[in-house]
Design a protein around this motif. Structure first.
Motif, PDB file in Angstrom:
ATOM      1  N   GLU A 158      -4.347  -0.824   4.761  1.00  0.00           N
ATOM      2  CA  GLU A 158      -5.745  -1.002   4.310  1.00  0.00           C
ATOM      3  C   GLU A 158      -6.232   0.287   3.653  1.00  0.00           C
ATOM      4  O   GLU A 158      -6.886   0.261   2.616  1.00  0.00           O
ATOM      5  CB  GLU A 158      -6.681  -1.314   5.490  1.00  0.00           C
ATOM      6  CG  GLU A 158      -6.474  -2.650   6.141  1.00  0.00           C
ATOM      7  CD  GLU A 158      -5.350  -2.617   7.155  1.00  0.00           C
ATOM      8  OE1 GLU A 158      -4.707  -1.551   7.343  1.00  0.00           O
ATOM      9  OE2 GLU A 158      -5.082  -3.661   7.749  1.00  0.00           O
ATOM     10  N   ARG A 159      -5.941   1.409   4.328  1.00  0.00           N
ATOM     11  CA  ARG A 159      -6.365   2.711   3.797  1.00  0.00           C
ATOM     12  C   ARG A 159      -5.714   2.959   2.423  1.00  0.00           C
ATOM     13  O   ARG A 159      -6.371   3.435   1.497  1.00  0.00           O
ATOM     14  CB  ARG A 159      -5.965   3.800   4.793  1.00  0.00           C
ATOM     15  CG  ARG A 159      -6.243   5.213   4.360  1.00  0.00           C
ATOM     16  CD  ARG A 159      -7.713   5.545   4.399  1.00  0.00           C
ATOM     17  NE  ARG A 159      -7.949   6.900   3.920  1.00  0.00           N
ATOM     18  CZ  ARG A 159      -9.006   7.267   3.214  1.00  0.00           C
ATOM     19  NH1 ARG A 159      -9.967   6.391   2.926  1.00  0.00           N
ATOM     20  NH2 ARG A 159      -9.157   8.500   2.803  1.00  0.00           N
ATOM     21  N   ALA A 160      -4.451   2.620   2.305  1.00  0.00           N
ATOM     22  CA  ALA A 160      -3.740   2.809   1.022  1.00  0.00           C
ATOM     23  C   ALA A 160      -4.411   1.984  -0.080  1.00  0.00           C
ATOM     24  O   ALA A 160      -4.649   2.472  -1.188  1.00  0.00           O
ATOM     25  CB  ALA A 160      -2.273   2.414   1.175  1.00  0.00           C
ATOM     26  N   ARG A 161      -4.749   0.742   0.239  1.00  0.00           N
ATOM     27  CA  ARG A 161      -5.386  -0.128  -0.774  1.00  0.00           C
ATOM     28  C   ARG A 161      -6.772   0.388  -1.122  1.00  0.00           C
ATOM     29  O   ARG A 161      -7.177   0.393  -2.286  1.00  0.00           O
ATOM     30  CB  ARG A 161      -5.475  -1.561  -0.254  1.00  0.00           C
ATOM     31  CG  ARG A 161      -4.141  -2.266  -0.141  1.00  0.00           C
ATOM     32  CD  ARG A 161      -4.349  -3.769  -0.141  1.00  0.00           C
ATOM     33  NE  ARG A 161      -5.195  -4.220   0.954  1.00  0.00           N
ATOM     34  CZ  ARG A 161      -4.771  -4.472   2.199  1.00  0.00           C
ATOM     35  NH1 ARG A 161      -3.505  -4.322   2.501  1.00  0.00           N
ATOM     36  NH2 ARG A 161      -5.609  -4.887   3.139  1.00  0.00           N
ATOM     37  N   SER A 162      -7.492   0.820  -0.104  1.00  0.00           N
ATOM     38  CA  SER A 162      -8.841   1.328  -0.350  1.00  0.00           C
ATOM     39  C   SER A 162      -8.794   2.560  -1.264  1.00  0.00           C
ATOM     40  O   SER A 162      -9.617   2.716  -2.164  1.00  0.00           O
ATOM     41  CB  SER A 162      -9.474   1.625   1.014  1.00  0.00           C
ATOM     42  OG  SER A 162     -10.388   2.642   0.923  1.00  0.00           O
TER      43      SER A 162
END
Ligand code: SF4
Length: 341
Positions: A158-162
């Motif tokens: 999620e952090r990577a996508r954000s």
């Protein structure tokens, strides 16, 4: 851990510069990686027992050699930051990008990364320094599957996508996604990644999705029970996902990344040759050592680092007679035959 400064930057997979005879020059600033991906082709990460050394390159040494390589290649060069680890953990990443963008003849700077270790502000700084594109390594949308593939519970897809979405919305840099399809482990995840790439606006200047085929490597990690598919199967699967998502995935016969053939760097040491080598220290994998020929020229285009294979333990500073057994793309692998005591 080795901090590489006064050593040749060409010749080893561990660090430095790799040329494959095109206008794309690969730069490898570090072999460190915080993840432990189940399918990692270079067996990186904190839980890997086969590695016994890691490398970090001093930025100035890398830039000095890279300037010479870019000049040799002529203009229109893409510098791609990658390596046997996660380049985003390199401590001087922003300065590295800044220095690369100041080299005359560099047209594009790209970086392979999982992004999740970075902050939003660092992405802004990287874009300001001249980073043109991030190739985001992301293999699953589902958090559980992503953590399982990454081999650690602190990885956050999620952090990577954000962060990818932040970079697209707030900087000039482009982001594309390059998942590895590991048959049986993330089949259902790939179409979801493609849909996300499309809706999040990845690929402003380049193809948004580059799916990679899982290929087991001799020195890499292979997840239990996974059988690699053949190339025919792989391309059929991509066409199926193209139909399912409406996103072009098969770019064969086209050249969206502007890859051009260029003269390869000179090959001063070829397979079959015997050379006297000074041992610098351990190589990345157990049984491997890093060495440099006893006689060097001082010219960064001609001097080479060498990966030595030895069944006998080699101390730093020892000299050996070694026979070069591989020289593809100037990556030199040599077997130690005689140790001078
Ligand atoms: S695949 Fe990449 S991110 Fe994963 S362990 Fe290997 S180097 Fe690290």
């Amino acid at each position: 851990m080795y901090f590489i400064e006064d050593l040749p930057q060409i010749g080893t997979r561990y660090y430095g510069i790799v040329d494959q005879g095109t206008n794309i020059v690969e730069v490898r600033p570090t072999s460190l990686c915080p993840l432990n991906c189940a399918f990692c082709s270079v067996a990186a990460g904190p839980y890997e027992g086969r590695r016994w050394a890691e490398f970090v390159v001093k930025r100035e040494a890398l830039i000095e050699s890279l300037s010479r390589v870019v000049k040799f290649k002529g203009g229109g060069v893409e510098v791609h930051i990658d390596g046997m680890g996660e380049p985003a953990v390199y401590p001087e990443l922003v300065d590295l990008v800044q220095d690369i963008s100041a080299i005359p003849g560099v047209k594009t700077i790209s970086m392979q990364s999982r992004l999740f270790t970075l902050r939003e502000r660092t992405l802004e700084e990287l874009a300001e320094a001249g980073l043109s594109r991030v190739n985001l390594s992301l293999d699953a949308m589902n958090s559980e599957v992503a953590r399982k593939l990454a081999g650690v519970d602190y990885y956050s897809a999620e952090r990577a996508r954000s962060l990818a979405e932040y970079a697209l919305a707030n900087t000039r840099m482009d982001v594309i996604v390059s998942p590895v399809w590991v048959p049986g482990l993330n089949d259902d995840e790939i179409p979801e990644i493609i849909k996300w790439a499309s809706s999040a606006g990845l690929g402003k200047r380049w193809p948004p999705v580059l799916i990679q085929k899982y290929i087991p490597h001799k020195r890499g990690r292979s997840p239990r029970g996974v059988k690699p598919v053949g190339w025919g199967h792989f391309w059929r699967k991509l066409r199926e996902w193209e139909r399912q998502t409406g996103v072009k995935l098969d770019w064969r016969g086209e050249n969206p990344f502007g890859i051009e053939e260029r003269a390869p760097l000179p090959k001063p040491l070829a397979a079959g040759r015997r050379v006297k080598v000074r041992v610098i220290g351990r190589g990345i994998f157990r049984g491997e050592y890093l060495g440099v020929p006893v006689n060097t020229s001082g010219d960064p285009l001609l001097d080479r680092a060498i990966t030595l294979l030895s069944e006998r333990s080699l101390e730093p500073g020892v000299e050996v007679l070694a026979r070069i057994i591989e020289d593809e793309n100037n990556i030199l692998l040599a077997r130690a035959e005689l140790v001078f005591l």
